[in-house]
Scaffold this motif. Structure first.
Motif, PDB file in Angstrom:
ATOM      1  N   UNK A 169      26.566 -70.907   3.187  1.00  0.00           N
ATOM      2  CA  UNK A 169      27.533 -70.632   2.134  1.00  0.00           C
ATOM      3  C   UNK A 169      27.966 -69.181   2.140  1.00  0.00           C
ATOM      4  N   UNK A 170      27.021 -68.275   2.413  1.00  0.00           N
ATOM      5  CA  UNK A 170      27.370 -66.857   2.496  1.00  0.00           C
ATOM      6  C   UNK A 170      28.259 -66.579   3.700  1.00  0.00           C
ATOM      7  N   UNK A 171      27.979 -67.240   4.834  1.00  0.00           N
ATOM      8  CA  UNK A 171      28.812 -67.027   6.019  1.00  0.00           C
ATOM      9  C   UNK A 171      30.249 -67.491   5.775  1.00  0.00           C
ATOM     10  N   UNK A 172      30.391 -68.586   5.050  1.00  0.00           N
ATOM     11  CA  UNK A 172      31.732 -69.065   4.695  1.00  0.00           C
ATOM     12  C   UNK A 172      32.447 -68.007   3.846  1.00  0.00           C
ATOM     13  N   UNK A 173      31.722 -67.431   2.900  1.00  0.00           N
ATOM     14  CA  UNK A 173      32.300 -66.368   2.076  1.00  0.00           C
ATOM     15  C   UNK A 173      32.651 -65.156   2.934  1.00  0.00           C
ATOM     16  N   UNK A 174      31.783 -64.843   3.882  1.00  0.00           N
ATOM     17  CA  UNK A 174      31.993 -63.713   4.782  1.00  0.00           C
ATOM     18  C   UNK A 174      33.316 -63.852   5.532  1.00  0.00           C
ATOM     19  N   UNK A 175      33.586 -65.046   6.046  1.00  0.00           N
ATOM     20  CA  UNK A 175      34.794 -65.269   6.849  1.00  0.00           C
ATOM     21  C   UNK A 175      36.047 -65.395   5.994  1.00  0.00           C
ATOM     22  N   UNK A 176      35.910 -66.006   4.819  1.00  0.00           N
ATOM     23  CA  UNK A 176      37.096 -66.286   4.027  1.00  0.00           C
ATOM     24  C   UNK A 176      37.470 -65.244   3.007  1.00  0.00           C
ATOM     25  N   UNK A 177      36.484 -64.463   2.531  1.00  0.00           N
ATOM     26  CA  UNK A 177      36.744 -63.554   1.419  1.00  0.00           C
ATOM     27  C   UNK A 177      37.757 -62.454   1.717  1.00  0.00           C
ATOM     28  N   UNK A 178      37.842 -61.896   2.945  1.00  0.00           N
ATOM     29  CA  UNK A 178      38.882 -60.875   3.151  1.00  0.00           C
ATOM     30  C   UNK A 178      40.289 -61.416   2.903  1.00  0.00           C
ATOM     31  N   UNK A 179      40.541 -62.640   3.349  1.00  0.00           N
ATOM     32  CA  UNK A 179      41.872 -63.220   3.186  1.00  0.00           C
ATOM     33  C   UNK A 179      42.109 -63.653   1.740  1.00  0.00           C
ATOM     34  N   UNK A 180      41.054 -64.220   1.089  1.00  0.00           N
ATOM     35  CA  UNK A 180      41.199 -64.672  -0.295  1.00  0.00           C
ATOM     36  C   UNK A 180      41.335 -63.480  -1.248  1.00  0.00           C
ATOM     37  N   UNK A 181      40.440 -62.509  -1.127  1.00  0.00           N
ATOM     38  CA  UNK A 181      40.429 -61.403  -2.075  1.00  0.00           C
ATOM     39  C   UNK A 181      41.545 -60.398  -1.819  1.00  0.00           C
ATOM     40  N   UNK A 182      41.891 -60.158  -0.551  1.00  0.00           N
ATOM     41  CA  UNK A 182      42.935 -59.176  -0.238  1.00  0.00           C
ATOM     42  C   UNK A 182      44.321 -59.807  -0.299  1.00  0.00           C
ATOM     43  N   UNK A 183      44.497 -60.927   0.407  1.00  0.00           N
ATOM     44  CA  UNK A 183      45.837 -61.524   0.468  1.00  0.00           C
ATOM     45  C   UNK A 183      46.176 -62.335  -0.782  1.00  0.00           C
ATOM     46  N   UNK A 184      45.223 -63.157  -1.267  1.00  0.00           N
ATOM     47  CA  UNK A 184      45.513 -64.031  -2.403  1.00  0.00           C
ATOM     48  C   UNK A 184      45.441 -63.289  -3.737  1.00  0.00           C
ATOM     49  N   UNK A 185      44.357 -62.532  -3.935  1.00  0.00           N
ATOM     50  CA  UNK A 185      44.182 -61.848  -5.217  1.00  0.00           C
ATOM     51  C   UNK A 185      44.746 -60.427  -5.224  1.00  0.00           C
ATOM     52  N   UNK A 186      45.160 -59.921  -4.073  1.00  0.00           N
ATOM     53  CA  UNK A 186      45.848 -58.636  -4.019  1.00  0.00           C
ATOM     54  C   UNK A 186      44.966 -57.403  -4.095  1.00  0.00           C
ATOM     55  N   UNK A 187      43.682 -57.520  -3.756  1.00  0.00           N
ATOM     56  CA  UNK A 187      42.823 -56.346  -3.746  1.00  0.00           C
ATOM     57  C   UNK A 187      43.137 -55.459  -2.548  1.00  0.00           C
ATOM     58  N   UNK A 188      42.930 -54.168  -2.710  1.00  0.00           N
ATOM     59  CA  UNK A 188      43.021 -53.259  -1.568  1.00  0.00           C
ATOM     60  C   UNK A 188      41.746 -53.388  -0.745  1.00  0.00           C
TER      61      UNK A 188
END
Length: 403
Positions: free
Chosen positions: A225-244
């Motif tokens: 579950x952590x590895x899934x977060x590792x791979x997906x979170x840059x795109x979700x948090x940066x691209x989807x939620x707009x974080x720098x």
């Protein structure tokens, strides 16, 4: 005694962290790598999958070799390979070359993943091993906090290629650390009966040990579950939620802080309640929190605060799961600790890589596919816990400390 624990934990934790540093430090740059090399999201995520595959498979080699020749020589070899591959990554001009070099980089990093766990087992068992493993993970887990922040700074100054030059220097520092601060823990007498044949027999024994495999896969699916977060979170948090990239690094580090902090309670809690009850309780709590997060997104929720908050809580429970089940898995296999540690690491990394690959097929930059993959990992770990440990309600390994 505490100072000796801290010194050993610092050395082993830093060696273990070199490979993960090569992951966490460049996470903020994943979108930039895709733009720079003209690659799609799935192709960029493949650089992570390749690394996890090789870091898993490589441990199958390093574990038995460390049983045969000692712990230090294979550490030198792995760190040297990691250094050369990192330099190659820094010079890569297309995504296919980067994926191939990341595979080689993972093969080198595998030494730092398998061998420190074997060193822990060389020295201790039971609650004392859990205590040292937790301290090791305290150092090791600083990587997810500091690496993305350091990566953001390096990327801002040099671009994403600078990340690989930095981790190459870290590997060189690791070799100096092995030379000057790590004593050999596998004696000549213990190596006498170790050979390729004994390693194969050892793998056979481990693969027939249902209890060992059950514990390994509890940790594997929790980490998946952590590895899934590792791979997906840059795109979700940066691209989807707009974080720098810097804001992303802080959000990522928050979860790592929860993991680190809770891991330090495994030794005291294990001594008081037993390692098995602790594992059952922590896995159950983690699974319930992740099920709640999945339910939130399934009914249409889409708030970043909910994602970060609930995963913070789940990470805290996971911090008690991983060291506990690792100690329980290795406890009965001290004579082949390197081989057992290697197989455990391999199965866990391959499970994580498979989870990333499967979820990557459904990745669209939105949170739901990522959260679904994370929750599936936690719930599978929960099911395995109650299957594997249902008849061991109060088992606590016998403590042993080697002077």
């Amino acid at each position: 005694m505490l100072s000796r624990y801290l010194k050993m934990a610092l050395v082993l934790g830093l060696l273990s962290a070199i490979g993960p540093f090569a992951i966490d430090m460049y996470l903020p740059a994943l979108p930039d790598i895709g733009r720079s090399l003209g690659a799609e999201v799935g192709a960029v995520q493949l650089t992570l999958t390749a690394f996890f595959l090789s870091i898993g498979l490589g441990q199958l080699l390093y574990g038995p070799v460390s049983d045969m020749v000692g712990r230090k020589p294979p550490l030198y070899a792995g760190l040297a390979l990691f250094t050369l591959a990192s330099i190659g990554c820094a010079l890569a001009t297309d995504i296919h070359t980067l994926v191939a070099l990341r595979f080689l980089q993972g093969l080198g990093a595998a030494a730092g993943m398998a061998i420190p766990r074997a060193v822990v087992r060389d020295l201790h068992t039971g609650a004392e091993a859990a205590r040292l493993m937790s301290l090791l993970m305290l150092v090791f887990s600083v990587s997810p906090i500091l690496a993305p922040l350091a990566g953001s700074g390096v990327i801002a100054l040099t671009g994403w290629r600078g990340v690989f030059w930095v981790v190459a220097l870290a590997a060189v520092a690791g070799m100096l650390l092995v030379r000057g601060a790590l004593a050999e823990t596998r004696s000549d007498a213990e190596r006498v009966d170790s050979s390729l044949g004994s390693a194969l027999r050892g793998y056979g024994v481990l693969l027939r040990d249902r209890h060992f495999l059950g514990l390994v896969f509890i940790g594997a699916f929790a980490m998946a579950g952590f590895f899934v977060y590792l791979a997906g979170s840059p795109f979700v948090l940066i691209n989807h939620y707009g974080l720098s990239p810097t804001q992303y690094s802080l959000a990522f580090g928050l979860n790592a802080a929860a993991f680190i902090g809770s891991a330090q309670f495994t030794g005291p809690l294990g001594r008081r309640f037993g390692l098995v009850p602790l594992a059952k309780w922590a896995v159950t709590a983690c699974g319930l929190v992740m099920a709640s997060l999945l339910a939130y997104y399934l009914v249409g929720g889409d708030q970043l605060l909910v994602l970060v908050s609930l995963y913070f809580v789940a990470s805290a429970f996971m911090g008690m799961v991983i060291p506990t089940v690792s100690v329980l898995a290795l406890d009965a296999h001290g004579a082949i600790a390197g081989t057992a540690s290697a197989l455990m690491g391999t199965l866990q990394m391959l499970c994580g890589a498979a989870a990333m690959g499967i979820v990557g097929l459904f990745a669209n930059g939105r949170p739901l596919p990522m959260v679904a993959g994370m929750a599936c990992g936690a719930l599978t770990a929960l099911a395995l816990t109650w299957i594997t440990l249902r008849h061991r309600p109060h088992a606590t390994p016998v403590q042993r400390v080697r002077g």
